[in-house]
Write an enzyme that holds these catalytic residues in place. Structure first.
Site, short mmCIF file in Angstrom:
data_model
loop_
_atom_site.label_atom_id
_atom_site.label_comp_id
_atom_site.label_asym_id
_atom_site.label_seq_id
_atom_site.Cartn_x
_atom_site.Cartn_y
_atom_site.Cartn_z
N ASN A 1 35.44 46.54 37.84
CA ASN A 1 36.79 47.10 37.90
C ASN A 1 36.85 48.29 36.93
O ASN A 1 36.83 48.13 35.72
CB ASN A 1 37.79 46.01 37.50
CG ASN A 1 39.22 46.48 37.57
OD1 ASN A 1 39.51 47.63 37.27
ND2 ASN A 1 40.11 45.58 37.95
N ARG B 1 44.70 42.45 27.23
CA ARG B 1 43.33 42.90 26.96
C ARG B 1 43.24 43.44 25.53
O ARG B 1 42.26 43.17 24.82
CB ARG B 1 43.00 43.98 28.00
CG ARG B 1 41.56 44.37 28.10
CD ARG B 1 41.27 45.04 29.44
NE ARG B 1 41.39 44.08 30.54
CZ ARG B 1 42.35 44.12 31.46
NH1 ARG B 1 43.26 45.07 31.47
NH2 ARG B 1 42.39 43.18 32.39
N ASP C 1 37.81 38.17 32.08
CA ASP C 1 38.47 37.57 33.23
C ASP C 1 39.95 37.50 32.90
O ASP C 1 40.34 37.08 31.81
CB ASP C 1 37.93 36.17 33.58
CG ASP C 1 38.24 35.86 35.04
OD1 ASP C 1 37.68 36.55 35.92
OD2 ASP C 1 39.07 34.96 35.31
N SER C 2 40.75 37.98 33.83
CA SER C 2 42.17 38.15 33.50
C SER C 2 43.01 37.94 34.74
O SER C 2 42.50 37.86 35.86
CB SER C 2 42.39 39.55 32.91
OG SER C 2 41.74 40.53 33.68
N TYR D 1 48.83 44.42 39.09
CA TYR D 1 50.25 44.08 39.13
C TYR D 1 51.08 44.93 38.16
O TYR D 1 52.26 44.64 37.95
CB TYR D 1 50.43 42.58 38.80
CG TYR D 1 49.72 41.67 39.78
CD1 TYR D 1 50.34 41.26 40.96
CD2 TYR D 1 48.42 41.23 39.54
CE1 TYR D 1 49.69 40.44 41.87
CE2 TYR D 1 47.76 40.40 40.43
CZ TYR D 1 48.39 40.01 41.59
OH TYR D 1 47.74 39.20 42.50
N THR E 1 31.90 44.43 34.25
CA THR E 1 33.00 44.48 35.21
C THR E 1 32.71 45.54 36.26
O THR E 1 32.08 46.56 35.96
CB THR E 1 34.35 44.79 34.52
OG1 THR E 1 35.38 44.80 35.51
CG2 THR E 1 34.35 46.12 33.79
#
Ligand code: ITT
Length: 197
Positions: A9, A179, A69-70, A152, A7
């Site tokens: 992120n 997660r 992936d989320s 979010y 990732t």
């Protein structure tokens, strides 16, 4: 075992590393692989995109690779933003713009039900890939609250709580999040391959 978390992120990486901390897993991230390619996430599902990321990075690095992936699915928007969660308001990814677009699109609709979803794919550099998933149900507020987390989080209140993911402390989010649910399944279903015994 050494595990590459595929990732870019930083928040995701920190959450995954924190949840895996009690286990015998040494998590590294893509900062150690600046030459790693940018994977085009053009799959129609979280599962397809998680597999794309895990397989591509395992192939390039030769390491066992875990990809996440989320995203957020909002019932009143037929599951949007879904797989487009990161780029809902366009590129480059901008959490504030995504949150504003979500509030505008939802408007005054009374149905605020939503859930975060996460699919984790674990790729063996020798080829096989496996997946697990997790979800966390909740509601979307009318305005953001809180400063923790990412994405979010300021708009999402998980079921059973009065605070948003951005108001709850990291340890609480990492106990109940999509997660966390997926990683708990990964640890139990993949105990042998992750060498957790
Ligand atoms: P990588 O592909 O490099 O992992 P990314 O952020 O682009 O990073 P995704 O394509 O999986 O990852 O998009 C996930 C988006 O879904 C993320 O940018 C947020 O907008 C949202 N999201 C996922 N998990 C979240 C969480 O725990 N809290 C808030 N928003 C989340």
């Amino acid at each position: 075992m050494r595990l590459l978390i595929a990732t870019r992120n930083r928040h995701k990486f920190d959450e995954i590393r924190a949840i895996l901390a009690p286990y015998n897993v040494h998590a590294t991230d893509l900062r150690e692989y600046p030459e790693a390619p940018e994977v085009v996430e053009d799959g129609a599902t979280f599962e397809a995109n998680a597999i794309l990321k895990a397989v591509a990075l395992a192939r390039v690095t030769g390491l066992w690779t875990l990809a996440d992936d989320s995203g957020l699915e909002v019932d009143a928007l037929d599951g949007d933003p879904g797989v487009r969660s990161a780029r809902y308001a366009g590129e480059p990814t901008d959490d504030g713009a995504n949150n504003r677009k979500l509030l505008e699109t939802l408007g005054a609709r009374p149905d605020r039900r939503a859930r975060f979803r996460c699919v984790l794919a674990l790729a063996d550099p020798a080829g096989p890939v496996r997946t697990v998933s997790g979800a966390c149900p909740g509601v979307i507020l009318q305005a953001p609250r809180g400063l923790h987390g990412f994405g979010y989080d300021p708009l999402f209140v998980p079921d059973g709580f009065a605070l948003t993911f951005a108001e709850l402390d990291a340890a609480t989010k990492n106990r109940i999040s999509h997660r966390a649910v997926a990683l708990k399944r990964a640890v139990s279903e993949w105990r042998e391959v992750l060498e957790l015994h």
